[in-house]
Write an enzyme that holds these catalytic residues in place. Sequence first.
Site, PDB file in Angstrom:
ATOM      1  N   LYS A  17      40.729  43.619  46.659  1.00  0.00           N
ATOM      2  CA  LYS A  17      40.816  41.974  46.751  1.00  0.00           C
ATOM      3  C   LYS A  17      39.922  41.401  45.695  1.00  0.00           C
ATOM      4  CE  LYS A  17      36.336  42.457  48.154  1.00  0.00           C
ATOM      5  NZ  LYS A  17      35.446  41.989  47.498  1.00  0.00           N
ATOM      6  N   GLY A 107      33.416  45.817  42.742  1.00  0.00           N
ATOM      7  CA  GLY A 107      33.268  44.455  43.447  1.00  0.00           C
ATOM      8  C   GLY A 107      34.858  43.977  43.977  1.00  0.00           C
ATOM      9  N   GLY A 110      37.189  48.688  46.835  1.00  0.00           N
ATOM     10  CA  GLY A 110      38.036  49.856  47.031  1.00  0.00           C
ATOM     11  C   GLY A 110      37.702  50.887  48.239  1.00  0.00           C
ATOM     12  N   GLY A 111      36.221  50.931  48.632  1.00  0.00           N
ATOM     13  CA  GLY A 111      35.988  51.524  49.538  1.00  0.00           C
ATOM     14  C   GLY A 111      36.459  50.979  50.957  1.00  0.00           C
ATOM     15  N   ASP A 145      33.684  43.857  54.442  1.00  0.00           N
ATOM     16  CA  ASP A 145      35.065  43.519  53.846  1.00  0.00           C
ATOM     17  C   ASP A 145      36.420  44.524  54.495  1.00  0.00           C
ATOM     18  OD1 ASP A 145      34.015  41.906  52.121  1.00  0.00           O
ATOM     19  OD2 ASP A 145      33.901  43.460  50.190  1.00  0.00           O
TER      20      ASP A 145
END
Length: 311
Positions: A17, A107, A110-111, A145
């Site tokens: 994102k 940032g 990904g995780g 997130d």
Amino acid sequence: MTTAPDSRVVHVRAPGKINVFLAVGAQADDGYHDVAIAYQAVSLYEDVRVSDAPDFSVALSGSVDLARVPTDGSNIAIRAARLLAARTGYRRGAHIDIEKHVPVTGGMGGGSADAAAALVACDTLWGTDVGRDELLVLAAELGADVPFALTGGTAIGTGRGDQLSPALAKGSFEWVLVLSDAGLSTPEVYRELDEHRARHAQDIFPARVAPTVDVDVLQALRAGEPRMLAEVLSNDLQAAALNLEPSLAGVLELGESHGALAGIVSGSGPTVAFLAADVNAALQLQIALSATRHTVVRATGPVHGARVISG
Ligand code: ATP
């Protein structure tokens, strides 16, 4: 003939994102900050494949530097799978294969995408079928997130970023991303922002307790107009990321001098995202920036959240 259950592989793809707007509120007593984020999911994906196993394990591959990604139980995809197993009483484990294309500590979440993909993949493989609402609850427990990586598209996140409401969005936006090998730790960037605010308390307005996304941002997303969005891209973490990684200022200048409508540090950085007027402009920009020996990729947004590709 049916396939034996233990040879089945479920493949889920989840997006990274870009935060096109990120306002950070004052630090609360528990150390956390309320934020207001406009998220856009982009076409840089994590491909997660899970198969049956007696215990939990992970294997990594992909186009990005994997050195900082743990392969033990602290990997967020394993934590996600374990959480789902604990909540549903599932007794076996899973082998999780992660093909990473979202830069690590870049940032871009990904995780979080791995966690969302692992939840959806294990829920499908195990037949636990917990439903969308429960998946969102589990996602929020794993990280602020993670719920957005489940839903994708365009959304507004408040609270810690995990209280999501969909935003109206039209068309698609063309991004050119400059990746960095350095990596910035999100908690460190927040710490730098707090210190910066304390140092300049005399000169700047105090941070809002409950920040909101500017209406101009919502309008630009609704209109699907890159030029409008370029005017209002904003990230409260950018100054802190630039303090920690001063070379990013040069990257921002470089992109803007090569035709980007605007550039922004993505989330806590160090990835820099440039918005282009259209796909041709994005291609030109990618070529120009690649010539300066940066690692540059293109992405389009918004795209879907985590979903089953096969299995
Ligand atoms: P965000 O934008 O959500 O703040 P990020 O994109 O900057 O996050 P990630 O790549 O998601 O950062 O990784 C953050 C940290 O999580 C890394 O330090 C890494 O060691 C750890 N980590 C645990 N599991 C994973 C995973 N599956 N992929 C990437 N990092 C992981």
